[in-house]
Design an enzyme around this catalytic site. Structure first.
Site, PDB file in Angstrom:
ATOM      1  N   GLU A  36      27.725 -10.029   7.498  1.00  0.00           N
ATOM      2  CA  GLU A  36      27.800 -10.487   8.879  1.00  0.00           C
ATOM      3  C   GLU A  36      28.675 -11.735   8.903  1.00  0.00           C
ATOM      4  O   GLU A  36      28.298 -12.762   8.344  1.00  0.00           O
ATOM      5  CB  GLU A  36      26.407 -10.857   9.389  1.00  0.00           C
ATOM      6  CG  GLU A  36      25.459  -9.697   9.539  1.00  0.00           C
ATOM      7  CD  GLU A  36      24.111 -10.148  10.105  1.00  0.00           C
ATOM      8  OE1 GLU A  36      23.649  -9.559  11.086  1.00  0.00           O
ATOM      9  OE2 GLU A  36      23.515 -11.095   9.557  1.00  0.00           O
ATOM     10  N   ASP A  63      23.559 -10.868   4.534  1.00  0.00           N
ATOM     11  CA  ASP A  63      23.014 -11.332   5.801  1.00  0.00           C
ATOM     12  C   ASP A  63      23.623 -12.700   6.123  1.00  0.00           C
ATOM     13  O   ASP A  63      23.724 -13.562   5.247  1.00  0.00           O
ATOM     14  CB  ASP A  63      21.491 -11.454   5.648  1.00  0.00           C
ATOM     15  CG  ASP A  63      20.804 -11.785   6.948  1.00  0.00           C
ATOM     16  OD1 ASP A  63      20.923 -10.990   7.889  1.00  0.00           O
ATOM     17  OD2 ASP A  63      20.157 -12.850   7.016  1.00  0.00           O
TER      18      ASP A  63
END
Ligand code: CA
Length: 654
Positions: free
Chosen positions: A367, A338
């Protein structure tokens, strides 16, 4: 709230953390390690003047069974050995620093925790192994580009009344085989097998903060991006959140069942921030694990009120050791980071090098962006544009996502599949998986003006994920005039492009059932009624499911769509110049990557208009005609090809 914290916990106010002021402990033995004769407790609390260990009978309440003053050893580590068998006792540490007592806390490494994660538990990990665990192996995997990821949430998969699953919302629910909806169609694990995906990516399943594990009947929901104890599974997904060993065993049972059915398991990991700042990190080494602004306040590159400092030696060590623990103890096959852009590249590369020494097939991606501004210098961040510098780590291609279905930040934004004539070059960029290719005009790609992947396995191609509208909701919002029939065509075209493109495929759970969240994008804490997979849609949209399943099978049967190197893509994949901005053609020639088909022609029509175009010489077999997928051939064509409105076609010639 902030001023309250400053008043109560003055040690939480920092001018700046100077890493050099902190000793570094190099041994991999921090945390609590049990054996029948003694349990060893080691905690890094470098600025503490006193550290107390308390043992308890339960995970909450009650008086301590024992209170032990720990000794300081080397490099800021406090330790104590407790002799005798103290299995299943719970524990806390409490440190005194600068004359202030911190609250009681588990250590940051806690492998087992009690209800709501406030106390650690002394666990015999051997006893948490389900029977046959030592025979559990990772399903076969050759190249990273063979991976087809399915992103889901423990609760979403099974919680619906029509899931046919007994352990609704639990790790064990994912381990159930042969479950069916009211019309006899497979659900849960059997559905995943039927669909043909290779990896199940689970949203955060480590212990997170927001769900009150003592009030599970309230049926609260959360995605889980608020980490509490990074090394323990989430209690609300277990059948007994009070006994710290149960969630461990049930998590392993889930992994074992997935592996036995040919599916690898990916954990979504959120080391970039914590749920607030009242955490085991701050209660043991106040301030050290977080980044701060120049004025001493917490920086917020995560958009969640704080961000961790991966570049600091003891944070980097913690992240690496935590991942190694999940890979070894739980047999996890991959990790999704993340807000990976908040981690420094050096940490990500050390993570990759360490994990790939354990098993080179472990898949890592993240990400490639942050959730706000960060003090970490841009050139050190593991952001998308620097993916090529990362060691075997992939990033999400928002270039491809938004090129296909329209911009994420504008509901009305249309994509290539809904007739936007400006995105063809961006789709081409996605087809070659963001790698260098001589036929891409990078200046015309909407987000990235240069390739960012060195190799195709560094790109995750996708069109929707948990963190936004579902695909069909997005298409509906941006094409309010379209009929459901046309929306389905756009949906199928989007995923056809993802499933025939180079790179790694990523599918959002339920897309194959035309999943809707009623038009709500950010559903992180909304009820099951919004987030659950409604299995009746498998019946209602059977043709959509069949199409997804067939396209997945097509990709798996044809290695030309999964070339492992940039060089191979450059050699075999060629775009055909075609002026129509909504018509995209390319060939993959000469048995690429050992494909049984000699030459493959992919034709993509993003406009709601039938088209005709001249075919390259020879007799071509149509394997995908926009509606049907039939690898042995639907029909044969030569000279001219008729392309239906909003469709993908795949043809081949031997
Ligand atoms: Ca929890």
């Amino acid at each position: 709230m902030k001023s309250f914290l400053l008043l109560m916990l003055p040690a939480f106010c920092f001018a700046q953390i100077h890493t050099n002021d902190y000793p570094v402990y190099h041994h991999p033995d921090l945390g609590v390690h049990y054996n029948i004769h003694k349990t060893v407790f080691k905690i890094w609390a470098p600025k503490a003047s006193t550290v107390i260990l308390r043992l308890y009978k339960n995970g909450e309440g009650g008086e301590p069974l024992r209170t032990i003053h720990m000794s300081i050893a080397q490099d800021g580590v406090w330790h104590t050995d407790v002799t005798g068998d103290i299995k299943n006792q719970y524990y806390t540490f409490q440190i005194q620093q600068d004359h202030h007592w911190m609250p009681e806390t588990p250590d940051i490494y806690a492998f087992a925790v009690g209800v709501n994660g406030h106390r650690g538990m002394v666990v015999d990990l051997q006893e948490t192994n389900p029977s046959g665990w030592h025979n559990d192996t990772r399903p076969p995997q050759v190249n990273f580009t063979d991976i087809i990821i399915y992103e889901s949430h423990v609760r979403d998969l099974s919680i619906s009344n029509n899931s046919g699953i007994k352990h609704k919302g639990k790790f064990l629910g994912i381990a159930e085989l042969n479950t069916k909806n009211n019309n006899g169609q497979s659900t849960g694990l059997s559905h995943l097998k039927e669909l043909g995906i290779t990896h199940l990516h689970l949203l955060p399943s480590f212990d997170y903060n927001t769900i009150d594990e003592s009030k599970l009947l309230m049926n609260n929901y959360n995605w889980g991006y608020d980490p509490l104890n990074f090394n323990a599974p989430e209690g609300s997904y277990s059948t007994d959140p009070y006994n710290g060993a149960v969630r461990i065993k049930e998590f392993k049972q889930m992994v074992q069942a997935l592996h036995a059915n040919g599916i690898r398991v990916i954990m979504d990991v959120v080391y970039n921030h914590t749920s607030g700042i009242k955490t085991p990190f701050n209660y043991t080494a106040p301030g050290y694990y977080y980044r701060h602004n120049a004025d001493g306040s917490y920086s917020d590159g995560s958009g969640c009120s704080n961000e961790t400092a991966s570049e600091r030696p003891m944070m980097r060590k913690f992240i690496i050791e935590s991942l190694v623990y999940w890979a070894k103890e739980y047999h996890i096959d991959g990790f999704r980071f993340d807000l990976m852009g908040l981690h420094d590249q050096e940490t990500m590369n050390q993570i990759s090098d360490t994990l790939h020494k354990i098993d080179p097939t472990i898949f890592l991606y993240g990400e490639g962006w942050t959730g706000g501004s960060s003090p970490l210098p841009e050139e050190q961040r593991a952001i998308k544009k620097y993916t090529y510098k990362l060691h075997k780590i992939a990033a999400f291609s928002d270039d491809m996502r938004d090129a296909l279905r329209g911009a994420h930040d504008v509901d009305s934004g249309k994509g290539f599949v809904s007739g936007n004539p400006w995105l063809k070059e961006s789709v081409k960029f996605g087809i070659v998986a963001a790698t260098p290719h001589p036929q891409i005009n990078y200046s015309h790609v909407h987000y990235s003006h240069e390739p960012w992947a060195a190799e195709p396995y560094q790109t995750i191609n996708y069109v929707s994920c948990h963190d936004d509208n579902t695909l069909v909701d997005k298409l509906r919002k941006s094409n309010w005039e379209a009929t459901e029939e046309d929306l389905i065509k756009m949906d199928k075209l989007s995923q056809s492009i993802v499933l025939t493109s180079q790179g790694v495929v990523f599918l959002h759970s339920g897309a194959e059932l035309l999943r809707t969240k009623q038009g709500i994008a950010n559903s992180y804490n909304l009820p099951d009624s919004i987030n659950e997979i409604d299995w009746s849609r498998k019946t209602k949209y059977k043709s959509v499911f069949d199409y997804y399943q067939s396209m997945i099978a097509l990709r798996k049967n044809h290695p030309a769509f999964r070339m492992p190197t940039t060089k191979m893509i450059q050699e075999h994949l060629h775009f055909t110049d075609y002026a129509d901005p909504s018509l995209l053609l390319y060939t993959i020639s000469n048995h690429a990557n050992g494909d049984s088909w000699k030459d493959i022609l992919v034709v993509l029509n993003g406009e709601n208009k039938d088209k005709e175009l001249p075919l390259p010489t020879g007799k071509w077999t149509v394997a995908v005609d926009g509606v049907n997928v039939k690898e042995e051939g639907i029909l044969q064509v030569e000279t001219v090809l008729k392309v239906p409105a909003i469709s993908a076609m795949v043809l081949y010639k031997n």
